[in-house]
Design an enzyme around this catalytic site. Structure first.
Site, PDB file in Angstrom:
ATOM      1  N   ASN A 220       0.838  -1.187   0.000  1.00  0.00           N
ATOM      2  CA  ASN A 220       0.000   0.000   0.000  1.00  0.00           C
ATOM      3  C   ASN A 220       0.884   1.253   0.000  1.00  0.00           C
ATOM      4  O   ASN A 220       1.552   1.506   0.991  1.00  0.00           O
ATOM      5  CB  ASN A 220      -0.889  -0.025   1.243  1.00  0.00           C
ATOM      6  CG  ASN A 220      -2.008   0.976   1.153  1.00  0.00           C
ATOM      7  OD1 ASN A 220      -2.202   1.595   0.111  1.00  0.00           O
ATOM      8  ND2 ASN A 220      -2.723   1.174   2.247  1.00  0.00           N
ATOM      9  N   ASP A 242      18.308  17.997  -3.768  1.00  0.00           N
ATOM     10  CA  ASP A 242      17.754  18.634  -2.594  1.00  0.00           C
ATOM     11  C   ASP A 242      16.307  18.223  -2.353  1.00  0.00           C
ATOM     12  O   ASP A 242      15.813  18.263  -1.248  1.00  0.00           O
ATOM     13  CB  ASP A 242      17.764  20.145  -2.834  1.00  0.00           C
ATOM     14  CG  ASP A 242      18.370  20.871  -1.665  1.00  0.00           C
ATOM     15  OD1 ASP A 242      18.884  20.190  -0.774  1.00  0.00           O
ATOM     16  OD2 ASP A 242      18.310  22.095  -1.660  1.00  0.00           O
TER      17      ASP A 242
HETATM   18 ZN   LIG Z   1       2.611   4.578   4.237  1.00  0.00          ZN
END
Ligand SMILES: [Zn+2]
Length: 346
Positions: A220, A242
């Site tokens: 997930n 960055d």
């Molecule tokens: Zn997560």
């Protein structure tokens, strides 16, 4: 930037000691621990417990991530100031995303005032309810309920707007779709203070891997399409160091998978990959580390870009075995991990 150590409360899955052993075995000198333990890390005493346990284990450095809301229930804000004081470096309700936009706005304002990064697991739980894998050709083929790209992208868009509104530093965890890459690319172009991460799993695999119903491919956000995978690699190639830290799940395979997929297969430079695993995360969460300067703590990972290895679950230090990479032949891997100048691996 994104590790689940499961202690306190679910020590049968992982402990802080087994987690930091897995970290150094995989070449990680510092890891950030997500707050979805039991109890949830939503107050300073849990934060301190994690730091003390990590110190006892004496391997990788552990930076706790506190919860955004009490119990990660999405309602009242957690004790961010106290957790920061105790050593938390960011806040997140990872796995239980804050659905209420107004609560998220307040959380961002509060986190901003306390110098904490807000890490969001971007997922609209109503849109994703009941879904088991990416919504697309393969979910239709397999007869499984899908999770649409929109379930992620609608929350990424919301978070970008709230980051702009509040000026909070926002970090989107484990992005998985073309649309998320595009939204974040555009937001960065507008100077909105946002960063993101991607997992090795989403760079190396697609939803085609779900064919055969191997439950190790269930995650997930879900594994997405080839088009999404390619967009994630392009995002890793372009976004400047960055602003493009690299999220990791699977401490003992991340470096090998990243070098195999990004360097050997997709032609990204080794220095870019090192940035994504070191200076990028250090900057995003304002952590020490990621530097070999004189006087810096000697946290050093030595790796061989052509070192060949096979992913062998029986040798994992982690208590966890749910990897889709079992048996994979990797090219590029860790040789030695030093923490504060001390050898930690055999
Ligand atoms: Zn997560």
């Amino acid at each position: 930037m994104h590790v689940h150590l499961r202690e306190p409360g679910e020590e049968y899955k992982e402990t802080i000691a087994s987690g930091v052993a897995a970290a150094v075995a995989g070449g990680f000198t510092s890891i950030c621990a997500m707050p979805n333990t039991n109890p949830v890390n939503d107050n300073a005493s849990v934060t301190r417990f994690i730091i003390d346990k990590a110190r006892e284990a004496g391997l990788a450095r552990v930076y706790p991530v506190g919860a955004i809301t009490r119990g990660s229930a999405g309602q009242e804000l957690a004790e961010m100031a106290e957790m920061k004081e105790a050593g938390a470096v960011a806040v997140s309700d990872d796995g239980r995303p804050v659905m209420n936009g107004q609560v998220m706005r307040h959380a961002m304002e509060y986190a901003r005032d306390h110098g904490l990064v807000v890490v969001d697991h971007a997922q609209d739980l109503n849109l994703s309810a009941g879904g088991a894998m990416n919504e697309g050709r393969y979910s239709t083929l397999l007869g499984l309920k899908g999770i649409s790209a929109a379930a992620e992208e609608s929350h990424v868009a919301r978070d970008i707007m709230l980051a702009e509104l509040t000026g909070a530093r926002v970090h989107i965890a484990h992005i998985s779709t073309v649309g998320s890459v595009e939204l974040i690319r555009r937001a960065k172009g507008q100077g909105i203070p946002i960063t993101c991460e991607v997992t090795p799993h989403h760079l190396a695999l697609t939803d085609a891997a779900v064919l055969g119903f191997d439950t190790n491919t269930k995650m997930n956000p879900p594994l997405r399409s080839e088009k999404d995978r390619v967009a994630l690699i392009e995002g890793a190639r372009e976004l400047d160091y960055d602003h493009a830290p690299f999220g990791v799940i699977g401490l003992e395979t991340a470096v090998g998978v990243a070098i195999s997929v990004l360097y050997h297969t997709s032609g990204l430079s080794l220095s870019r990959i090192v940035e994504m695993l070191t200076t990028g995360p250090a900057r995003a969460f304002s952590l020490q580390g990621g530097s070999l300067k004189e006087g810096a703590s000697a946290d050093v990972t030595i790796f061989g870009p052509d070192r060949k290895s096979t992913v062998d679950l029986s040798r994992f230090k982690s208590k966890s075995r749910n990897t889709p990479f079992a048996g994979w032949k990797l090219r590029g891997n860790v040789v030695e991990t030093l923490i504060g100048g001390r050898k930690t691996t055999g």
